[in-house]
Scaffold this motif. Sequence first.
Motif, PDB file in Angstrom:
ATOM      1  N   ALA A  20      -1.951  52.002  20.800  1.00 23.76           N
ATOM      2  CA  ALA A  20      -1.908  51.662  22.220  1.00 23.76           C
ATOM      3  C   ALA A  20      -0.995  52.675  22.908  1.00 23.76           C
ATOM      4  N   VAL A  21      -1.348  53.043  24.135  1.00 26.87           N
ATOM      5  CA  VAL A  21      -0.526  53.988  24.894  1.00 26.87           C
ATOM      6  C   VAL A  21      -0.195  53.371  26.244  1.00 26.87           C
ATOM      7  N   LYS A  22       1.077  53.290  26.531  1.00 28.32           N
ATOM      8  CA  LYS A  22       1.573  52.789  27.808  1.00 28.32           C
ATOM      9  C   LYS A  22       1.913  54.006  28.656  1.00 28.32           C
ATOM     10  N   VAL A  23       1.321  54.098  29.851  1.00 30.63           N
ATOM     11  CA  VAL A  23       1.539  55.240  30.733  1.00 30.63           C
ATOM     12  C   VAL A  23       2.368  54.777  31.925  1.00 30.63           C
ATOM     13  N   CYS A  24       3.442  55.519  32.199  1.00 32.27           N
ATOM     14  CA  CYS A  24       4.336  55.172  33.302  1.00 32.27           C
ATOM     15  C   CYS A  24       4.661  56.423  34.113  1.00 32.27           C
ATOM     16  N   ARG A  25       4.900  56.229  35.392  1.00 35.77           N
ATOM     17  CA  ARG A  25       5.320  57.355  36.234  1.00 35.77           C
ATOM     18  C   ARG A  25       6.755  57.738  35.888  1.00 35.77           C
ATOM     19  N   SER A  26       7.051  59.021  35.975  1.00 35.38           N
ATOM     20  CA  SER A  26       8.407  59.477  35.629  1.00 35.38           C
ATOM     21  C   SER A  26       9.219  59.897  36.846  1.00 35.38           C
ATOM     22  N   ASP A  27       8.715  59.633  38.060  1.00 36.47           N
ATOM     23  CA  ASP A  27       9.448  60.053  39.251  1.00 36.47           C
ATOM     24  C   ASP A  27      10.543  59.068  39.660  1.00 36.47           C
ATOM     25  N   ASP A  28      10.549  57.876  39.080  1.00 33.00           N
ATOM     26  CA  ASP A  28      11.583  56.879  39.354  1.00 33.00           C
ATOM     27  C   ASP A  28      12.571  56.902  38.183  1.00 33.00           C
ATOM     28  N   GLU A  29      13.741  57.436  38.418  1.00 30.39           N
ATOM     29  CA  GLU A  29      14.726  57.616  37.341  1.00 30.39           C
ATOM     30  C   GLU A  29      15.127  56.296  36.687  1.00 30.39           C
ATOM     31  N   ALA A  30      15.266  55.237  37.472  1.00 32.55           N
ATOM     32  CA  ALA A  30      15.646  53.933  36.914  1.00 32.55           C
ATOM     33  C   ALA A  30      14.555  53.407  35.977  1.00 32.55           C
ATOM     34  N   MET A  31      13.290  53.562  36.376  1.00 32.75           N
ATOM     35  CA  MET A  31      12.191  53.120  35.515  1.00 32.75           C
ATOM     36  C   MET A  31      12.100  53.972  34.263  1.00 32.75           C
ATOM     37  N   LEU A  32      12.357  55.251  34.398  1.00 29.91           N
ATOM     38  CA  LEU A  32      12.332  56.148  33.248  1.00 29.91           C
ATOM     39  C   LEU A  32      13.386  55.735  32.226  1.00 29.91           C
ATOM     40  N   VAL A  33      14.586  55.438  32.696  1.00 26.86           N
ATOM     41  CA  VAL A  33      15.662  54.990  31.804  1.00 26.86           C
ATOM     42  C   VAL A  33      15.277  53.664  31.135  1.00 26.86           C
ATOM     43  N   ALA A  34      14.664  52.758  31.897  1.00 30.72           N
ATOM     44  CA  ALA A  34      14.248  51.470  31.334  1.00 30.72           C
ATOM     45  C   ALA A  34      13.202  51.660  30.229  1.00 30.72           C
ATOM     46  N   HIS A  35      12.247  52.555  30.443  1.00 27.10           N
ATOM     47  CA  HIS A  35      11.221  52.802  29.427  1.00 27.10           C
ATOM     48  C   HIS A  35      11.804  53.501  28.201  1.00 27.10           C
ATOM     49  N   GLU A  36      12.760  54.385  28.406  1.00 26.25           N
ATOM     50  CA  GLU A  36      13.419  55.034  27.269  1.00 26.25           C
ATOM     51  C   GLU A  36      14.177  54.010  26.436  1.00 26.25           C
ATOM     52  N   LYS A  37      14.872  53.079  27.099  1.00 21.06           N
ATOM     53  CA  LYS A  37      15.591  52.025  26.374  1.00 21.06           C
ATOM     54  C   LYS A  37      14.616  51.113  25.634  1.00 21.06           C
ATOM     55  N   ASP A  59       5.106  64.138  30.378  1.00 29.30           N
ATOM     56  CA  ASP A  59       4.287  65.212  30.924  1.00 29.30           C
ATOM     57  C   ASP A  59       4.792  65.487  32.336  1.00 29.30           C
ATOM     58  N   ASP A  60       5.620  66.516  32.473  1.00 25.37           N
ATOM     59  CA  ASP A  60       6.217  66.819  33.778  1.00 25.37           C
ATOM     60  C   ASP A  60       5.187  67.298  34.792  1.00 25.37           C
ATOM     61  N   LEU A  61       4.111  67.916  34.334  1.00 23.85           N
ATOM     62  CA  LEU A  61       3.071  68.374  35.263  1.00 23.85           C
ATOM     63  C   LEU A  61       2.365  67.195  35.937  1.00 23.85           C
ATOM     64  N   LYS A  62       2.113  66.143  35.182  1.00 22.45           N
ATOM     65  CA  LYS A  62       1.468  64.954  35.735  1.00 22.45           C
ATOM     66  C   LYS A  62       2.480  63.943  36.276  1.00 22.45           C
ATOM     67  N   GLY A  63       3.737  64.107  35.922  1.00 19.65           N
ATOM     68  CA  GLY A  63       4.750  63.152  36.340  1.00 19.65           C
ATOM     69  C   GLY A  63       4.592  61.818  35.648  1.00 19.65           C
ATOM     70  N   GLU A  64       4.231  61.848  34.359  1.00 21.37           N
ATOM     71  CA  GLU A  64       4.010  60.617  33.607  1.00 21.37           C
ATOM     72  C   GLU A  64       4.761  60.637  32.283  1.00 21.37           C
ATOM     73  N   VAL A  65       5.082  59.440  31.819  1.00 16.73           N
ATOM     74  CA  VAL A  65       5.703  59.240  30.513  1.00 16.73           C
ATOM     75  C   VAL A  65       4.735  58.396  29.693  1.00 16.73           C
ATOM     76  N   TYR A  66       4.546  58.774  28.437  1.00 21.28           N
ATOM     77  CA  TYR A  66       3.624  58.078  27.546  1.00 21.28           C
ATOM     78  C   TYR A  66       4.408  57.454  26.400  1.00 21.28           C
ATOM     79  N   GLN A  67       4.178  56.173  26.204  1.00 17.87           N
ATOM     80  CA  GLN A  67       4.826  55.453  25.112  1.00 17.87           C
ATOM     81  C   GLN A  67       3.728  55.013  24.145  1.00 17.87           C
TER      82      GLN A  67
END
Length: 79
Positions: A20-37, A59-67
Amino acid sequence: MDFDDDTPNQEQLKSMKPYAVKVCRSDDEAMLVAHEKEYEIISSLEHVNVVKGVEMFRDDLKGEVYQVMELVEGLELLE
């Protein structure tokens, strides 16, 4: 002709495990930190009732984080 690439053959495709792959936007720093945790926690736990984290990448080009997580088949929790 033998190409030196990583394309799986039919036998390898049959034995590959789905994930399974969870895709999240990486432009919100607080959300990025939450997903990393979240990834740190699920990848460190080992229990039959907890989904295992496999990998996380950005993926900085798309502005997304994949978990990437193990796939658990069944009903949705919200159903």
